[in-house]
Design a protein around this motif. Structure first.
Motif, short mmCIF file in Angstrom:
data_model
loop_
_atom_site.label_atom_id
_atom_site.label_comp_id
_atom_site.label_asym_id
_atom_site.label_seq_id
_atom_site.Cartn_x
_atom_site.Cartn_y
_atom_site.Cartn_z
N SER A 22 0.85 -1.20 0.00
CA SER A 22 0.00 0.00 0.00
C SER A 22 0.88 1.25 0.00
CB SER A 22 -0.97 0.06 1.19
OG SER A 22 -0.31 0.52 2.34
N LEU A 23 0.29 2.39 -0.32
CA LEU A 23 1.04 3.65 -0.33
C LEU A 23 1.60 3.95 1.05
CD1 LEU A 23 -1.10 6.06 -2.55
CD2 LEU A 23 1.17 5.21 -3.03
N ALA A 24 0.77 3.75 2.09
CA ALA A 24 1.23 4.03 3.45
C ALA A 24 2.38 3.10 3.83
CB ALA A 24 0.07 3.88 4.43
N GLY A 25 2.30 1.84 3.40
CA GLY A 25 3.37 0.90 3.71
C GLY A 25 4.67 1.29 3.04
N VAL A 26 4.62 1.73 1.78
CA VAL A 26 5.83 2.16 1.08
C VAL A 26 6.40 3.42 1.74
CG1 VAL A 26 6.74 3.00 -1.11
CG2 VAL A 26 5.08 1.11 -1.09
N ALA A 27 5.49 4.35 2.15
CA ALA A 27 5.94 5.57 2.81
C ALA A 27 6.69 5.24 4.09
CB ALA A 27 4.75 6.49 3.09
N ARG A 28 6.17 4.28 4.85
CA ARG A 28 6.84 3.89 6.10
C ARG A 28 8.18 3.20 5.81
NH1 ARG A 28 1.71 2.17 7.36
NH2 ARG A 28 2.28 -0.02 7.11
#
Length: 468
Positions: A22-28
């Motif tokens: 997910s986008l949030a996972g990649v951001a983290r």
């Protein structure tokens, strides 16, 4: 610690990780903001999971993954930064466990799923049921007798039966399913918003809020420019729930999606909050800077491009104000989404309708008093004019009567002074008729001059001034 050189990743790697984590996972994973990774994917034409994707995946529903389209960009630059410090707080919301991550470098919060869901995907997991019922909540006591009495006291301006009906509907308010048909007024307004957004001149990354559009000659339509395309479906479901509840209570909604409650107009101001992130230089801006450096070597007048320092990215968190009143504000918080607050929002809208009614009646009373004062002034003015005209007419008649008496005295003296010839007798007869013409009591009509008209107020002072 200063940022190190950017890490270059292929579009294929970004594509695979976004659809796996997910986008949030990649951001983290890379220690960058959600808004930045979202922007980089858009610039590189990397498709991202649509709203509801992770919810459907978690519930075993069929999902589709679009292929990676062609692009002139082969690699994406991911800034290397200090690993953000994350404060995690778990909140049990039924089927969904929510983590709240605070990234110190951005002074902002992202609400994400523990596994790999974006903020709006967590919301989908909590709301992805057919006509899910959400009770209005205040400090986890919305269903308690104390909360009921508290809300009831806020509606004391209503009769008990209407008050109880509102409280019942507020407690049963439901969010439509994401595939449910939109209310006709919402469907029509949706096209208006799409058309306006298509022509909006603001550039990508600009700050967008109702205040940012206040300088426009004509303000944008409701929701236009201030809510992202990805979040608009959620807003339409919220509005659909409110419209359904208010229509059940005898209210209605206008074409511009303002509410008519108890014959009063109650409007909502809905907008999506934005994250402030460091501006990422675009290729066009790089070319401008390169040209500036070249011009600076040859020309003293070379002007450095004015590039903004920050971008503003929609973050999925909504805020609702009633009648642009920022004292009564509803917004997504760490522990409650707007969908949890719709019952209370409905009650606040009814409270606002009463405030609007009192304000309208106060303005109408003030206007009535002004109109009454103006009517009395006009009435006094007319009475004054009538009195002036009557007074002038009286003085005119008195003057005419005095003139008639003078003529008669003169004629009487002339008759007694000497023997009169035939010509004198004719003149005296004419003079006596003129005295009768002047005399307002007799008011003889002259063959040539007509009636004296001394009763016509000011007109008689000048009409025959040549005679006096």
């Amino acid at each position: 610690m200063a940022e190190e050189q950017s890490q270059m990743l292929s579009r294929e790697q970004i594509y695979n990780e976004v659809w796996e984590l997910s986008l949030a996972g990649v951001a983290r994973k890379y220690g960058i903001s959600y808004g930045l990774i979202y922007k980089l994917c858009r610039e590189a034409n990397v498709p991202i999971p649509p709203s509801g994707y992770w919810t459907k995946l978690n519930f075993g529903k069929p999902v589709s993954k679009p292929p990676l389209p062609d692009s002139t960009i082969n690699e994406v630059a991911i800034p290397r930064a200090k690993t953000p410090r994350i404060r995690v707080q778990k909140v049990d919301q039924g089927t969904a466990t929510i983590s709240e991550a605070k990234i110190e470098a951005q002074q902002d919060e992202e609400v994400v799923n523990n596994a790999n869901a974006r903020p709006d995907d967590v919301l989908e997991a909590r709301l992805d049921t057919d006509a899910l019922s959400i009770s209005s909540k205040t400090d986890d006591c919305s269903n308690s007798e104390a909360a009921h009495n508290s809300f009831s006291e806020r509606l004391t301006f209503l009769v008990e039966a209407e008050r109880n009906k509102i409280l019942d509907i507020a407690n049963q308010i439901q969010i439509p399913h994401e595939k449910a048909r939109l209310h006709p007024k919402i469907a029509t307004h949706k096209n208006v918003v799409i058309e306006w957004n298509k022509n909006d001149k603001k550039e990508v990354g600009a700050q967008r809020s109702p205040q940012n559009y206040s300088s426009y000659r004509s303000p944008p339509p409701f929701l236009a420019g201030v809510v992202s395309k990805e979040t608009l479906p959620r807003v339409y479901r919220i509005l659909g729930a409110l419209i359904h509840a208010i229509e059940r209570l005898g209210g209605s909604v206008t074409d511009s999606l303002t509410f008519i409650i108890r014959d009063e107009t109650v409007s909502l101001e809905i907008y999506e909050l934005q994250d402030k992130v460091d501006h990422v230089i675009t290729k066009s801006e790089e070319n401008q800077l390169r040209k500036y450096e070249e011009d600076k070597k040859r020309y003293s007048w070379a002007s450095k491009p004015n590039l903004r320092k920050y971008d503003y990215m929609f973050n999925g968190r909504l805020c609702i104000n009633i009648n642009q009143n920022r004292i009564k504000r509803f917004r997504d918080t760490k522990s409650s989404f707007l969908e949890n607050q719709l019952g209370l929002l409905l009650i606040e809208m009814y409270e606002s309708s009463e405030i609007i009614r009192k304000g309208r009646e106060a303005r109408e009373e003030e206007r009535r008093k002004l109109e009454e004062a103006e009517r009395l002034r006009e009435e006094r003015r007319k009475r004054h004019m009538i009195e002036v005209e009557r007074t002038v007419a009286l003085t005119n008649k008195a003057q005419d009567y005095a003139m008639a008496c003078k003529i008669r005295d003169y004629v009487s003296a002339l008759e007694s002074s000497r023997n009169l010839a035939e010509e004198d007798i004719q003149w005296i007869d004419w003079a006596k008729k003129k005295a009768d013409w002047y005399d307002p009591i007799i008011a003889r009509e002259d063959e040539i001059l007509g009636k004296r008209g001394s009763s016509k107020g000011k007109q008689s002072e000048t009409e025959y001034a040549w005679w006096e």
